[in-house]
Design a protein around this motif. Structure first.
Motif, mmCIF file in Angstrom:
data_model
loop_
_atom_site.group_PDB
_atom_site.id
_atom_site.type_symbol
_atom_site.label_atom_id
_atom_site.label_comp_id
_atom_site.label_asym_id
_atom_site.label_seq_id
_atom_site.Cartn_x
_atom_site.Cartn_y
_atom_site.Cartn_z
ATOM 1 N N GLU A 1 3.083 10.005 -9.291
ATOM 2 C CA GLU A 1 2.044 10.199 -10.497
ATOM 3 C C GLU A 1 1.471 11.709 -10.364
ATOM 4 O O GLU A 1 1.409 12.597 -11.391
ATOM 5 C CB GLU A 1 1.138 9.426 -10.950
ATOM 6 N N ALA A 2 0.951 12.036 -9.096
ATOM 7 C CA ALA A 2 0.154 13.296 -8.926
ATOM 8 C C ALA A 2 1.372 14.213 -9.188
ATOM 9 O O ALA A 2 1.179 15.610 -9.751
ATOM 10 C CB ALA A 2 -0.301 13.354 -7.600
ATOM 11 N N VAL B 1 3.666 5.452 -5.821
ATOM 12 C CA VAL B 1 3.418 5.455 -7.010
ATOM 13 C C VAL B 1 2.509 6.594 -7.378
ATOM 14 O O VAL B 1 2.805 7.414 -8.129
ATOM 15 C CB VAL B 1 3.200 4.379 -7.741
ATOM 16 N N GLN B 2 1.460 6.672 -6.533
ATOM 17 C CA GLN B 2 0.313 7.579 -7.040
ATOM 18 C C GLN B 2 0.798 9.062 -6.646
ATOM 19 O O GLN B 2 0.624 10.047 -7.450
ATOM 20 C CB GLN B 2 -0.923 7.191 -6.264
ATOM 21 N N GLU C 1 0.841 -1.182 0.017
ATOM 22 C CA GLU C 1 0.127 -0.021 -0.048
ATOM 23 C C GLU C 1 0.795 1.175 0.007
ATOM 24 O O GLU C 1 0.684 2.159 -0.784
ATOM 25 C CB GLU C 1 -0.981 -0.116 1.288
ATOM 26 N N GLN D 1 2.251 1.640 -3.271
ATOM 27 C CA GLN D 1 1.074 2.163 -4.461
ATOM 28 C C GLN D 1 0.993 3.692 -3.993
ATOM 29 O O GLN D 1 0.757 4.326 -5.183
ATOM 30 C CB GLN D 1 -0.188 1.240 -4.118
ATOM 31 N N GLN D 2 0.894 3.972 -2.779
ATOM 32 C CA GLN D 2 0.755 5.585 -2.463
ATOM 33 C C GLN D 2 1.917 6.278 -3.143
ATOM 34 O O GLN D 2 1.790 7.300 -3.562
ATOM 35 C CB GLN D 2 0.485 5.658 -1.059
#
Length: 156
Positions: A118-119, A114-115, A108, A111-112
């Motif tokens: 991306e942001a 990576v997010q 998690e 994933q956060q």
């Protein structure tokens, strides 16, 4: 009567009394005494038998107590081994669960991350577009330059 005659008559009466006593009184008394002696002997024999039976029963009770103690000790040892096994099994399961939870949290977090990247890339791209707009002082069409912006995202 003379003393001798009286003495003889008294002897005859005494002998008659002794004979009567020996024939009629003495046998029932002797029988009662013999019966009583037999009962006493039987009672003593029964007491001896009871004493030996008591000793045998005590020995058997001691033997059974020893067996029971051994069985209880073995049952307690088995229970302790089972408890240790259960505790070890629970520790193993808890460690597995902890590892799963840590792995899920790590996934998690990745994933956060990576997010967030991306942001951040999108924000940097938007800032770059705004910066380019201000430099060029003309409006840039985002739809036309989408491919260019995507390449810029991947490079960042």
């Amino acid at each position: 009567m003379s003393i001798t005659g009286t003495l003889i008559i008294q002897m005859i009466v005494f002998l008659a009394l002794v004979g009567f006593t020996m024939k009629y009184v003495w046998p029932p008394i002797a029988a009662a005494l013999d019966e009583r002696a037999a009962k006493i002997a039987d009672g003593l024999a029964a007491a001896d038998r009871a004493k030996s039976e008591l000793a045998a029963a005590n020995a058997k009770v001691d033997e059974e107590l020893a067996k029971s103690r051994n069985q209880i000790a073995s049952l307690l040892a088995d229970a302790e081994r089972r408890a240790q096994g259960i505790v070890e099994d629970a520790k193993g399961r808890a460690n597995e669960e902890a590892a799963k939870i840590v792995a899920a949290a790590k996934a998690e977090a990745d994933q956060q991350t990576v997010q967030a990247r991306e942001a951040l890339r999108e924000q940097v791209a938007a800032l770059a577009v705004k910066g380019a707009e201000q430099i060029l002082r003309k409006e840039v069409n985002a739809g036309v330059h989408a491919d260019l912006l995507n390449r810029l995202k991947t490079e960042l």
